[in-house]
Design a protein around this motif. Structure first.
Motif, PDB file in Angstrom:
ATOM      1  N   UNK A   1       0.835  -1.193   0.000  1.00 35.03           N
ATOM      2  CA  UNK A   1       0.000   0.000   0.000  1.00 35.03           C
ATOM      3  C   UNK A   1       0.872   1.245   0.000  1.00 35.03           C
ATOM      4  N   UNK A   2       0.754   2.016  -1.071  1.00 36.54           N
ATOM      5  CA  UNK A   2       1.513   3.256  -1.231  1.00 36.54           C
ATOM      6  C   UNK A   2       0.519   4.340  -1.613  1.00 36.54           C
TER       7      UNK A   2
ATOM      8  N   UNK B   1      11.382  10.946   0.287  1.00 37.99           N
ATOM      9  CA  UNK B   1      11.779  10.583   1.650  1.00 37.99           C
ATOM     10  C   UNK B   1      10.647   9.754   2.253  1.00 37.99           C
ATOM     11  N   UNK B   2      10.481   8.492   1.820  1.00 36.56           N
ATOM     12  CA  UNK B   2       9.288   7.711   2.179  1.00 36.56           C
ATOM     13  C   UNK B   2       9.205   7.426   3.675  1.00 36.56           C
ATOM     14  N   UNK B   3       7.983   7.404   4.171  1.00 35.95           N
ATOM     15  CA  UNK B   3       7.722   7.094   5.568  1.00 35.95           C
ATOM     16  C   UNK B   3       6.605   6.067   5.648  1.00 35.95           C
TER      17      UNK B   3
ATOM     18  N   UNK C   1       2.527   3.300   3.037  1.00 38.81           N
ATOM     19  CA  UNK C   1       3.719   4.079   2.724  1.00 38.81           C
ATOM     20  C   UNK C   1       3.312   5.409   2.105  1.00 38.81           C
ATOM     21  N   UNK C   2       4.056   6.466   2.445  1.00 38.01           N
ATOM     22  CA  UNK C   2       3.816   7.792   1.886  1.00 38.01           C
ATOM     23  C   UNK C   2       5.099   8.292   1.247  1.00 38.01           C
TER      24      UNK C   2
ATOM     25  N   UNK D   1       5.897  15.338   3.824  1.00 41.71           N
ATOM     26  CA  UNK D   1       5.092  16.425   3.296  1.00 41.71           C
ATOM     27  C   UNK D   1       3.828  15.902   2.628  1.00 41.71           C
ATOM     28  N   UNK D   2       3.968  14.860   1.797  1.00 38.98           N
ATOM     29  CA  UNK D   2       2.798  14.306   1.116  1.00 38.98           C
ATOM     30  C   UNK D   2       1.866  13.576   2.087  1.00 38.98           C
ATOM     31  N   UNK D   3       2.373  13.208   3.255  1.00 35.81           N
ATOM     32  CA  UNK D   3       1.511  12.633   4.286  1.00 35.81           C
ATOM     33  C   UNK D   3       0.842  13.721   5.119  1.00 35.81           C
ATOM     34  N   UNK D   4       1.167  14.962   4.835  1.00 32.79           N
ATOM     35  CA  UNK D   4       0.576  16.075   5.558  1.00 32.79           C
ATOM     36  C   UNK D   4       1.111  16.240   6.964  1.00 32.79           C
TER      37      UNK D   4
END
Length: 698
Positions: A472-473, A507-509, A516-517, A521-524
């Motif tokens: 899941x991304x 910079x995935x988290x 995964x995000x 930043x894209x995860x808010x």
């Protein structure tokens, strides 16, 4: 090499002319090759002075330094020992370190699989170019095969140093940008390439895709250096041992060549646990661990180490003579199993004669045609090409496929490949050579064994149908919100619309929701907290709405990879183990069949031509084909302002990458089955009457 040396192989005996005349018929009783017969006849005119020169040429040492205590190493067993080290080094570097570091190099230098496929093909391209001159001139009587092999090892060492050079030529790796990559609501505009151009020059540096040519040049040196190992090295062993022991010696030699990649996978994987710039930077200061998606391990250390070992191994190999004591006596006792035509015996004798010492360049086309007219040799070459295509393709990209398919780190992927390769690849290669000796198979029986092993391997290509669902991304394989499932997936969503996120900052988290995000930043996420070797993120607008109320005390996201819930890896490993076992079970017998189906004087040159076909039709295009298909299965590319340079793939579609792998393996194996069947069908063994006629002429 004198004519007497061609008969007298025992360095402890000094024979007179009379003794040679009396013993020549005895040596020729089982000899079915006219070239050998002529050598026996010519030996009767030699004297003891020539015997002394022959003994002097069969001593171990370097130039005039040939002390008696070194002669204990002048045996086939010790020659095998050092050649095994050379074969293992080739596998360690080319099929171990290079392949296990493919995905790391792609991320470090922003390369695509097509580009790394070109790098992998450089090895086979250089081998293709060098095989004809190396085998044609290195296979001449009087040429020193150990000298060719030792020079090749020095070239491999130089190639390894050049392969590590990009690490020292580029700046330090910047795993993260200087500022926290979090959502800043005040900045509501996304940065463009124009605004990021100055920032990239100052922080991220220029495009590093030019390094692909350094890697390619290093692989060219690897290929040129390795070309004598499995052509001249094989014939050197075969010439200096009996027919009965030849398959055992070659089995051990090729087993070490298989163990080399296995050690490379394991050792290379462990080196990836060390941060690439460990000399100048402490990874803990960057809050990075080997579980992070942006972690880059010390991929370059193994190549520097391998270069030094290549130099050390080349030294003893330089000391071996052109032939070992007793070699010619063993050759005279061997019986030819070369493919024959019922009405073409004189022609085959003429061809064999043309391959005697004093070869001229004008005879090269005739020598090539004579081998290509051998249908068994021709079909064995085609089978070797299709097998080479499958093996080379999977050697380069199977670790990457396992890593992405089952959601594991490059380190674990390397360990899995090592666990498969050591028992299956090494054991299968050794078992194949042992079975040929145990069952005392003739050339026809050996080809049948290859056919059966390849047919069984074809059935187990189904291992690539064992897959896992896509991880899941957010915005790539799954929507940010359940209600957006029917809409087109994109990284931008309402929860991060005002964050001003840039796709160049990957910079995935892993969120607490198991998704995964692309970046905090894209995860808010609005807050970053550094804790030991991890970074924790909170106030994440894209994660909070998914979060379980019971997990409110836990961080909303961390800079690690989400653990995969798929448990299919053990099943894949078991099936892939059987596939590899039967694949390598046929390699050693196929080599023995190739050596036996041609005349003795053609063996070095025949192996060279076979490797040319294998390279041209198999191992050269294989990484390019596999790399292109793997790129086709990519669903998320790393965006860069340098559009022509492209960027590395970040996320693959598991379904398509597994189906592409399965189809390539299945088609390759089916072609191998057909070609082994053709080699067996057209093989015509030499008749006993023809052998008896030659013996009577002697």
């Amino acid at each position: 090499m004198s004519t007497t040396q061609a008969v007298v192989g025992d360095c402890n005996s000094m024979s007179t002319v009379a003794t040679l005349e009396a013993s020549a018929p005895k040596h020729s009783m089982n000899n079915n090759n006219s070239a050998r017969s002529s050598r026996v006849g010519s030996a009767t005119g030699s004297g003891t002075a020539a015997d002394g020169a022959a003994l002097e040429e069969q001593r171990f040492g370097w130039h005039r330094f040939q002390p008696q205590w070194l002669q204990r190493f002048c045996t086939a067993k010790w020659a095998l020992f050092w050649l095994c080290w050379g074969g293992a080094l080739q596998g360690l570097i080319v099929n171990g370190f290079v392949n296990v570091n493919i995905s790391t190099i792609e991320r470090r230098f922003g390369l695509r699989s097509r580009q790394t496929g070109l790098v992998a093909s450089g090895y086979d391209l250089a081998s293709f170019v060098c095989l004809v001159p190396v085998t044609y001139y290195g296979g001449r009587r009087g040429a020193s095969k150990p000298c060719f092999i030792a020079i090749g090892l020095l070239l491999m060492g130089l190639g390894s140093l050049i392969f590590a050079l990009p690490h020292f030529l580029v700046g330090s790796y910047r795993a993260t940008i200087a500022e926290a990559n979090v959502c800043e609501r005040a900045n509501q505009t996304t940065q463009s390439c124009a605004s990021l151009e100055l920032e990239q020059e100052l922080e991220l540096g220029e495009s590093l895709t030019w390094t692909v040519w350094l890697f390619f040049g290093a692989q060219l040196l690897h290929g040129a250096g390795a070309s004598p190992l499995f052509t001249l090295g094989v014939t050197y062993l075969d010439e200096n041992v009996s027919t009965k022991m030849s398959s055992v010696y070659l089995g051990i030699y090729y087993t070490m060549a298989i163990i080399g990649p296995a050690v490379g996978y394991v050792l290379g994987g462990q080196l990836l646990l060390i941060y690439t710039d460990f000399v100048a930077v402490d990874a803990a200061d960057l809050s990075l661990t080997s579980d992070s998606k942006v972690w880059i391990g010390a991929w370059w250390i193994g190549f520097v180490f391998a270069a030094l070992v290549c130099l050390l191994i080349a030294i003893p190999i330089f000391g071996y003579p052109k032939s070992l004591p007793g070699a010619e006596q063993l050759q005279l006792a061997k019986v030819s199993e070369a493919h024959t035509k019922k009405a073409a015996a004189p022609e085959s004798e003429a061809v064999a004669g043309k391959l005697e010492p004093g070869r001229r360049l004008g005879e090269l086309p005739h020598a090539v045609l004579s081998l290509f007219r051998n249908p068994t040799f021709f079909f064995l070459n085609l089978a070797g090409a299709t097998e080479g295509l499958v093996i080379a393709g999977f050697a380069a990209f199977l670790p990457k496929q396992i890593e992405n398919q089952f959601g594991i780190s490059p380190v674990i992927s390397a360990l899995v490949m090592g666990l498969i390769t050591v028992p299956a690849g090494g054991g299968g290669t050794f078992l194949g050579g042992y079975l040929v000796k145990k069952w005392q198979l003739a050339c026809g029986g050996i080809i049948k064994m290859c056919l059966l092993a390849t047919l069984l391997a074809t059935l187990f290509t189904s291992c690539f149908l064992v897959t896992c669902p896509n991880a899941q991304f957010a915005g790539v394989t799954t929507a940010y919100e359940p209600g957006q499932a029917d809409q087109a997936l994109t990284l931008e969503a309402s929860c991060n619309a005002n964050c001003g996120c840039s796709r160049s900052n990957y910079d995935p988290i892993c969120g607490a929701d198991g998704v995964m995000y692309y970046s905090p930043c894209f995860a808010g996420c609005g807050r970053e907290q550094q804790l030991d070797t991890l970074k924790n993120y909170s106030n994440c607008s894209c994660i909070g709405r998914w979060q379980d109320p019971q997990q409110l005390l836990l961080p909303e996201a961390t800079n690690v990879v989400c653990e995969s819930e798929c448990q299919n890896l053990p099943y894949f490993v078991a099936l892939c183990f059987v596939l590899m076992l039967f694949t390598f079970l046929a390699t050693m017998p196929a080599l023995s069949a190739t050596l036996r189906c041609v005349q003795d004087e053609q063996r070095s040159f025949a192996l060279g031509l076979q490797w040319i076909k294998v390279r041209l039709l198999g191992t050269i295009p294989a990484p390019l084909i596999f790399g292109a298909l793997i790129d086709e299965s990519c669903v998320l590319w790393h965006e860069s302002c340098d559009a022509p340079a492209g960027g590395a793939c970040l996320v693959y579609d598991n379904f398509y990458i597994s189906r592409y792998m399965w189809l390539l393996a299945l088609i390759g194996k089916l072609c191998s089955v057909l070609f082994f069947l053709g080699a067996w069908w057209f093989y015509v063994p030499p008749s006993e009457s023809a052998n008896a006629k030659k013996d009577s002429e002697i």
